[in-house]
Scaffold this motif. Structure first.
Motif, short mmCIF file in Angstrom:
data_model
loop_
_atom_site.label_atom_id
_atom_site.label_comp_id
_atom_site.label_asym_id
_atom_site.label_seq_id
_atom_site.Cartn_x
_atom_site.Cartn_y
_atom_site.Cartn_z
N CYS A 1 -17.73 61.38 -47.03
CA CYS A 1 -16.95 61.45 -45.60
C CYS A 1 -17.10 62.86 -45.11
O CYS A 1 -18.19 63.11 -44.58
CB CYS A 1 -15.69 61.00 -45.80
SG CYS A 1 -14.60 61.65 -47.24
N SER A 2 -16.09 63.79 -44.88
CA SER A 2 -16.06 64.99 -44.41
C SER A 2 -15.51 65.87 -45.32
O SER A 2 -14.89 66.96 -44.74
CB SER A 2 -15.77 65.11 -43.09
OG SER A 2 -14.63 64.50 -42.75
N CYS A 3 -15.29 65.87 -46.64
CA CYS A 3 -14.61 66.71 -47.47
C CYS A 3 -15.26 68.13 -47.14
O CYS A 3 -16.39 68.33 -47.38
CB CYS A 3 -14.66 66.42 -48.81
SG CYS A 3 -14.02 64.95 -49.14
N CYS B 1 -20.68 66.56 -48.02
CA CYS B 1 -19.78 65.40 -48.34
C CYS B 1 -20.44 64.20 -48.20
O CYS B 1 -20.55 63.99 -46.81
CB CYS B 1 -18.53 65.41 -47.83
SG CYS B 1 -17.45 63.82 -48.46
FE FE Z 1 -15.46 63.65 -47.88
#
Ligand code: FE
Length: 204
Positions: free
Chosen positions: A112-114, A109
């Motif tokens: 961000c951190s999906c 991602c």
């Molecule tokens: Fe994300």
């Protein structure tokens, strides 16, 4: 080997914390300083996340390896296929991408951190690192090599950028030599990292 013991985590953790990490830490410190919550409550909540979202990907992939019709359904509609196994992925829209002799898939991602938490549990620290997010798009082969994964030049590397409503999971190729294995035996070699695409399942 457990998913919490990764020799490569450290090098991927290098570099400054992300904007989100800084904001999150600042918010925690503020809430603790104001007496709104305690550090103990934060720790307990994070443990609860791990309980709520355990790593369940191995079961799905082992079943896909054992049952070609299920594998096909997984590739067509991953969320529906997981529901067949009793796994509720909640709101996540999940896309399963299959590794083949010609294509290797890897997930990131960049924003961000999906991450497919409902299937793979909480994302590892390196997945959230600025280093991984930035570099895996630009130089995926070099990043994969740092995980000990060498993708031959004739194999294309596809990087999938996740979003809040579009998550991915890699369906690795079943290793040669696992022909007679039960699904329970297969599950043991299906690590979280392989389902993100930074490693390849192997017989140890
Ligand atoms: Fe994300």
């Amino acid at each position: 080997m457990t998913s919490h013991d990764h020799p490569h985590d450290r090098e991927h953790d290098e570099g400054p914390p992300s904007e989100y990490e800084i904001m999150s830490r600042a918010m925690q410190e503020l809430l603790i300083a104001k007496g709104v919550i305690t550090a103990e409550q934060i720790r307990a909540r994070m443990e609860k996340f791990d309980e709520d979202f355990p790593y369940r990907g191995a079961r799905v992939i082992a079943h896909a390896w054992a049952d070609p019709a299920f594998r096909q359904r997984l590739l067509e509609d991953a969320k529906a296929a997981c529901t067949e196994l009793g796994l509720d992925l909640e709101a996540d829209r999940l896309i399963a991408v299959a590794n083949t002799p010609e294509v290797h898939n890897v997930i990131v991602c960049t924003l961000c951190s999906c991450y497919p938490r409902a299937l793979l549990g909480m994302p590892p620290t390196w997945y959230k690192s600025e280093n991984y997010r930035r570099r895996v798009v630009r130089e995926p082969r070099a990043v994969l090599r740092e995980f000990g994964t060498v993708i031959p030049e004739h194999v294309a590397v596809r990087v999938h950028d996740s979003t809040a409503d579009m998550r991915y999971v890699v369906v690795p190729m079943r290793p040669a030599g696992t022909g007679g294995w039960s699904e329970e035996e297969l599950e043991k070699i299906i690590t979280r990292d392989a389902l993100v695409g930074v490693t390849i399942p192997a017989i140890r």
